[in-house]
Write an enzyme that holds these catalytic residues in place. Sequence first.
Site, PDB file in Angstrom:
ATOM      1  N   HIS A  66       0.808  -1.218   0.000  1.00 30.34           N
ATOM      2  CA  HIS A  66       0.000   0.000   0.000  1.00 30.34           C
ATOM      3  C   HIS A  66       0.848   1.278   0.000  1.00 30.34           C
ATOM      4  O   HIS A  66       0.769   2.105   0.907  1.00 30.34           O
ATOM      5  CB  HIS A  66      -0.964   0.004   1.182  1.00 30.34           C
TER       6      HIS A  66
ATOM      7  N   ASP B 218      -6.516  -3.495   0.744  1.00 27.63           N
ATOM      8  CA  ASP B 218      -6.437  -3.150   2.162  1.00 27.63           C
ATOM      9  C   ASP B 218      -7.801  -2.714   2.698  1.00 27.63           C
ATOM     10  O   ASP B 218      -7.919  -1.780   3.485  1.00 27.63           O
ATOM     11  CB  ASP B 218      -5.395  -2.049   2.409  1.00 27.63           C
TER      12      ASP B 218
ATOM     13  N   LEU C  61      -4.791   4.184   7.225  1.00 26.27           N
ATOM     14  CA  LEU C  61      -3.349   4.088   7.403  1.00 26.27           C
ATOM     15  C   LEU C  61      -2.821   3.125   6.356  1.00 26.27           C
ATOM     16  O   LEU C  61      -3.408   2.055   6.194  1.00 26.27           O
ATOM     17  CB  LEU C  61      -2.996   3.594   8.807  1.00 26.27           C
TER      18      LEU C  61
ATOM     19  N   HIS D 241     -14.718  -1.479   9.113  1.00 26.74           N
ATOM     20  CA  HIS D 241     -14.992  -1.077  10.495  1.00 26.74           C
ATOM     21  C   HIS D 241     -16.442  -0.616  10.620  1.00 26.74           C
ATOM     22  O   HIS D 241     -16.969   0.070   9.744  1.00 26.74           O
ATOM     23  CB  HIS D 241     -14.067   0.061  10.932  1.00 26.74           C
TER      24      HIS D 241
ATOM     25  N   ALA E 244      -8.825   3.481  11.856  1.00 27.93           N
ATOM     26  CA  ALA E 244      -8.263   3.774  10.540  1.00 27.93           C
ATOM     27  C   ALA E 244      -8.635   2.651   9.589  1.00 27.93           C
ATOM     28  O   ALA E 244      -8.621   1.482   9.950  1.00 27.93           O
ATOM     29  CB  ALA E 244      -6.752   3.901  10.637  1.00 27.93           C
TER      30      ALA E 244
END
Length: 193
Positions: free
Chosen positions: A21, A95, A67, A99, A111
Amino acid sequence: MDTVLRPLIQRLPMLKVVMEHITTADAVKFVESCKEGFVAATVTPQHLLLNRNSLFQGGLQPHNYCLPVLKREIHRQAIVSAVTSGSKRFFLGTDSTPHEKQNKECPCGCAGIFNSPVALSLYAKVFEEAGALDKLEAFTSFNGPDFYGLPRNTSKIKLSKTPWKVPDSYSFSFGEIVPMSAGQTLEWKPSFD
């Protein structure tokens, strides 16, 4: 990169390294400076489409907090140029982090961006805007397994130029999750065989 990773690669030149990433022009330059086939990088849809201003436009945007944190526009542009160039050194890495809404919209929010439902549509948008749709399949499907020496997947995903609206959220037994591009209309729609 220069104090740890480059010396490590020099000591172990056959070591395969994937920078997960990447978010900066510096990371792009580093990957491109290394021997092809031994250093590569994954790139998320959010780092191709958003910059650090996306965190604050219209007030704090907790669903754009991730992040590695979003960087300046110059870095976003460098990453777009790298992935749409056709270089085998870069490949998909979503990624995606689902959440729960209440854990994103709180004083100490988690994040991560939930991009799974929209990732392919967003990658297609980036490649189309760069005039590089012919390079999308390699970025999403070939470069990763080729780098790792794994067989390419034989199943197919079809992307059609069919506008669709991203739901404002997805409901699960444990709560609600807000996806990237919530409520927006995207131009590319995936369908699975």
